[in-house]
Design a protein around this motif. Structure first.
Motif, PDB file in Angstrom:
ATOM      1  N   MET A 218      30.027  16.996  80.968  1.00  0.00           N
ATOM      2  CA  MET A 218      28.761  16.516  81.117  1.00  0.00           C
ATOM      3  C   MET A 218      28.222  16.990  79.750  1.00  0.00           C
ATOM      4  SD  MET A 218      26.032  18.733  83.569  1.00  0.00           S
ATOM      5  CE  MET A 218      26.780  20.249  82.930  1.00  0.00           C
ATOM      6  N   GLN A 219      27.316  15.897  79.160  1.00  0.00           N
ATOM      7  CA  GLN A 219      26.535  15.823  78.121  1.00  0.00           C
ATOM      8  C   GLN A 219      25.304  16.362  78.086  1.00  0.00           C
ATOM      9  OE1 GLN A 219      28.399  14.735  75.584  1.00  0.00           O
ATOM     10  NE2 GLN A 219      26.953  14.726  73.620  1.00  0.00           N
ATOM     11  N   ALA A 220      24.771  17.381  77.480  1.00  0.00           N
ATOM     12  CA  ALA A 220      23.745  18.119  77.513  1.00  0.00           C
ATOM     13  C   ALA A 220      23.050  18.156  75.888  1.00  0.00           C
ATOM     14  CB  ALA A 220      23.358  19.286  77.847  1.00  0.00           C
ATOM     15  N   LYS A 221      21.725  17.614  75.623  1.00  0.00           N
ATOM     16  CA  LYS A 221      21.201  17.589  74.362  1.00  0.00           C
ATOM     17  C   LYS A 221      19.934  18.264  74.385  1.00  0.00           C
ATOM     18  CE  LYS A 221      23.529  13.250  72.867  1.00  0.00           C
ATOM     19  NZ  LYS A 221      23.228  11.858  72.339  1.00  0.00           N
ATOM     20  N   LEU A 222      19.471  19.131  73.104  1.00  0.00           N
ATOM     21  CA  LEU A 222      18.433  19.566  73.015  1.00  0.00           C
ATOM     22  C   LEU A 222      17.699  19.245  71.917  1.00  0.00           C
ATOM     23  CD1 LEU A 222      19.492  21.474  75.448  1.00  0.00           C
ATOM     24  CD2 LEU A 222      18.318  23.299  74.047  1.00  0.00           C
ATOM     25  N   HIS A 223      16.656  18.218  72.028  1.00  0.00           N
ATOM     26  CA  HIS A 223      16.080  17.704  70.618  1.00  0.00           C
ATOM     27  C   HIS A 223      14.821  18.502  70.417  1.00  0.00           C
ATOM     28  CE1 HIS A 223      17.869  13.687  71.571  1.00  0.00           C
ATOM     29  NE2 HIS A 223      17.784  14.219  72.759  1.00  0.00           N
ATOM     30  N   ILE A 224      15.233  18.936  68.952  1.00  0.00           N
ATOM     31  CA  ILE A 224      13.979  19.724  68.380  1.00  0.00           C
ATOM     32  C   ILE A 224      12.682  18.977  68.063  1.00  0.00           C
ATOM     33  CG2 ILE A 224      14.621  19.210  65.842  1.00  0.00           C
ATOM     34  CD1 ILE A 224      14.076  22.752  67.334  1.00  0.00           C
ATOM     35  N   ARG A 225      11.610  19.393  68.584  1.00  0.00           N
ATOM     36  CA  ARG A 225      10.420  18.964  68.422  1.00  0.00           C
ATOM     37  C   ARG A 225       9.809  19.105  66.944  1.00  0.00           C
ATOM     38  NH1 ARG A 225       8.732  17.876  73.577  1.00  0.00           N
ATOM     39  NH2 ARG A 225       9.571  19.332  75.204  1.00  0.00           N
ATOM     40  N   ASP A 226       8.915  18.245  66.671  1.00  0.00           N
ATOM     41  CA  ASP A 226       8.146  18.252  65.194  1.00  0.00           C
ATOM     42  C   ASP A 226       7.567  19.611  65.128  1.00  0.00           C
ATOM     43  OD1 ASP A 226       8.696  15.472  64.884  1.00  0.00           O
ATOM     44  OD2 ASP A 226       6.618  14.962  65.520  1.00  0.00           O
ATOM     45  N   GLY A 227       7.767  19.837  63.884  1.00  0.00           N
ATOM     46  CA  GLY A 227       7.071  21.359  63.402  1.00  0.00           C
ATOM     47  C   GLY A 227       8.150  22.431  63.522  1.00  0.00           C
ATOM     48  N   TYR A 228       9.212  22.195  64.220  1.00  0.00           N
ATOM     49  CA  TYR A 228      10.360  23.324  64.531  1.00  0.00           C
ATOM     50  C   TYR A 228      11.510  22.806  63.652  1.00  0.00           C
ATOM     51  CZ  TYR A 228       7.290  24.936  68.228  1.00  0.00           C
ATOM     52  OH  TYR A 228       6.166  25.391  68.910  1.00  0.00           O
ATOM     53  N   ARG A 229      12.581  24.178  63.617  1.00  0.00           N
ATOM     54  CA  ARG A 229      13.693  23.556  62.887  1.00  0.00           C
ATOM     55  C   ARG A 229      14.812  24.387  63.875  1.00  0.00           C
ATOM     56  NH1 ARG A 229      13.639  26.389  57.731  1.00  0.00           N
ATOM     57  NH2 ARG A 229      12.016  27.409  58.548  1.00  0.00           N
ATOM     58  N   ILE A 230      15.923  23.891  64.145  1.00  0.00           N
ATOM     59  CA  ILE A 230      16.876  24.681  64.711  1.00  0.00           C
ATOM     60  C   ILE A 230      17.369  25.728  64.132  1.00  0.00           C
ATOM     61  CG2 ILE A 230      19.391  24.441  65.520  1.00  0.00           C
ATOM     62  CD1 ILE A 230      18.991  21.497  65.934  1.00  0.00           C
ATOM     63  N   LEU A 231      17.422  27.185  64.723  1.00  0.00           N
ATOM     64  CA  LEU A 231      18.106  28.357  64.132  1.00  0.00           C
ATOM     65  C   LEU A 231      19.557  28.216  64.037  1.00  0.00           C
ATOM     66  CD1 LEU A 231      17.519  31.115  63.160  1.00  0.00           C
ATOM     67  CD2 LEU A 231      17.793  31.856  65.617  1.00  0.00           C
ATOM     68  N   GLN A 232      20.082  27.943  62.639  1.00  0.00           N
ATOM     69  CA  GLN A 232      21.426  27.711  62.616  1.00  0.00           C
ATOM     70  C   GLN A 232      22.153  28.883  62.894  1.00  0.00           C
ATOM     71  OE1 GLN A 232      22.768  24.755  61.294  1.00  0.00           O
ATOM     72  NE2 GLN A 232      20.750  23.952  61.115  1.00  0.00           N
ATOM     73  N   SER A 233      22.751  28.778  64.197  1.00  0.00           N
ATOM     74  CA  SER A 233      23.298  30.214  64.534  1.00  0.00           C
ATOM     75  C   SER A 233      24.661  29.891  65.617  1.00  0.00           C
ATOM     76  CB  SER A 233      22.243  31.039  65.535  1.00  0.00           C
ATOM     77  OG  SER A 233      22.859  32.083  66.345  1.00  0.00           O
ATOM     78  N   TYR A 234      25.537  30.730  65.399  1.00  0.00           N
ATOM     79  CA  TYR A 234      26.481  30.650  66.312  1.00  0.00           C
ATOM     80  C   TYR A 234      26.250  31.048  67.569  1.00  0.00           C
ATOM     81  CZ  TYR A 234      31.609  31.327  67.367  1.00  0.00           C
ATOM     82  OH  TYR A 234      32.794  31.307  67.957  1.00  0.00           O
ATOM     83  N   ASN A 235      25.150  31.476  67.827  1.00  0.00           N
ATOM     84  CA  ASN A 235      24.901  31.848  69.277  1.00  0.00           C
ATOM     85  C   ASN A 235      23.989  30.868  70.044  1.00  0.00           C
ATOM     86  OD1 ASN A 235      25.721  34.443  69.435  1.00  0.00           O
ATOM     87  ND2 ASN A 235      24.016  35.237  68.221  1.00  0.00           N
ATOM     88  N   ASN A 236      24.001  29.493  69.626  1.00  0.00           N
ATOM     89  CA  ASN A 236      23.391  28.552  70.495  1.00  0.00           C
ATOM     90  C   ASN A 236      24.503  28.045  71.389  1.00  0.00           C
ATOM     91  OD1 ASN A 236      20.812  28.507  68.944  1.00  0.00           O
ATOM     92  ND2 ASN A 236      21.710  27.111  67.509  1.00  0.00           N
ATOM     93  N   ARG A 237      24.121  28.248  72.540  1.00  0.00           N
ATOM     94  CA  ARG A 237      25.264  28.046  73.703  1.00  0.00           C
ATOM     95  C   ARG A 237      24.633  27.844  75.076  1.00  0.00           C
ATOM     96  NH1 ARG A 237      23.885  33.264  72.404  1.00  0.00           N
ATOM     97  NH2 ARG A 237      24.049  34.844  74.121  1.00  0.00           N
TER      98      ARG A 237
END
Length: 153
Positions: A61-80
Motif C-alpha cells: 500500500m502506497q501512502a504519500k504526504l506532500h509538504i505544503r507551501d511554506g513548510y519543510r519536511i523535518l529530516q528525521s529518522y522518526n518519520n514513520r
C-alpha cells in the motif's frame, strides 16, 4: 435553623451548576481541538491508495504526504507510520512500523501487507511525522492513515 439549611442548599446547588458549566466547556474544548480528528494537517496533504490483491499474495500500500507551501519536511529518522491495523482479521501487516523515504519533498511510505480473506477491509494507522515552518516552528504531529484493502480470489 431552617434559613441556614436553605442557604447551604443554595450554595451547593450553585457550586454544582458552576462545576457542570466548567465540565461542559472543557469537553467542548477537547472535542473541537482534539488530535486525530479528520481535519487536514496545515503542513501535509495526505494521499493514500486503496489496494486490491489476491488473498495470500504480498502487496504494498502506497501512502504519500506532500509538504505544503511554506513548510519543510523535518529530516528525521522518526518519520514513520505506526499502529497499523485492520477492522477485522482480513489484512495481515508484515511490519508494525514503516519508515518514510523522502522523494522530491514528499514523504513516501510503502506498507507491505497481505489480504487474508476476500472482501473489502478498512485499515488504519498513524503517521508520525515532523515539519519545520518559518524559522521558529518545528513540530512532530500525528495524522491518521485511513484506507481499504480488498482481497480477491
Amino acid at each position: 435553623m431552617l434559613f441556614s439549611h436553605a442557604r447551604t442548599n443554595s450554595v451547593v446547588v450553585r457550586l454544582h451548576a458552576i462545576s457542570l458549566a466548567f465540565l461542559i466547556a472543557v469537553g467542548v474544548a477537547f472535542v473541537t481541538t482534539g488530535t486525530g480528528r479528520s481535519e487536514e494537517s496545515p503542513a501535509y496533504a495526505i494521499e493514500v491508495s486503496d489496494v486490491t490483491a489476491k488473498v495470500g499474495e504480498r502487496t504494498v500500500m502506497q501512502a504519500k504526504l506532500h509538504i505544503r507551501d511554506g513548510y519543510r519536511i523535518l529530516q528525521s529518522y522518526n518519520n514513520r507510520v505506526i499502529k497499523l491495523s485492520a477492522e477485522d482479521d482480513g489484512v495481515a501487516f508484515e511490519q508494525e512500523m514503516v519508515r518514510a523515504k523522502i522523494e522530491e519533498d514528499v514523504l513516501v511510505f510503502a506498507v507491505p501487507l497481505r489480504a487474508t480473506k476476500p472482501g473489502k477491509h478498512p485499515v488504519n494507522g498513524v503517521f508520525r511525522v515532523g515539519y519545520i515552518h518559518d524559522t521558529d516552528e518545528m513540530a512532530m504531529v500525528s495524522l491518521r492513515l485511513i484506507a481499504s484493502v480488498t482481497g480477491t480470489e
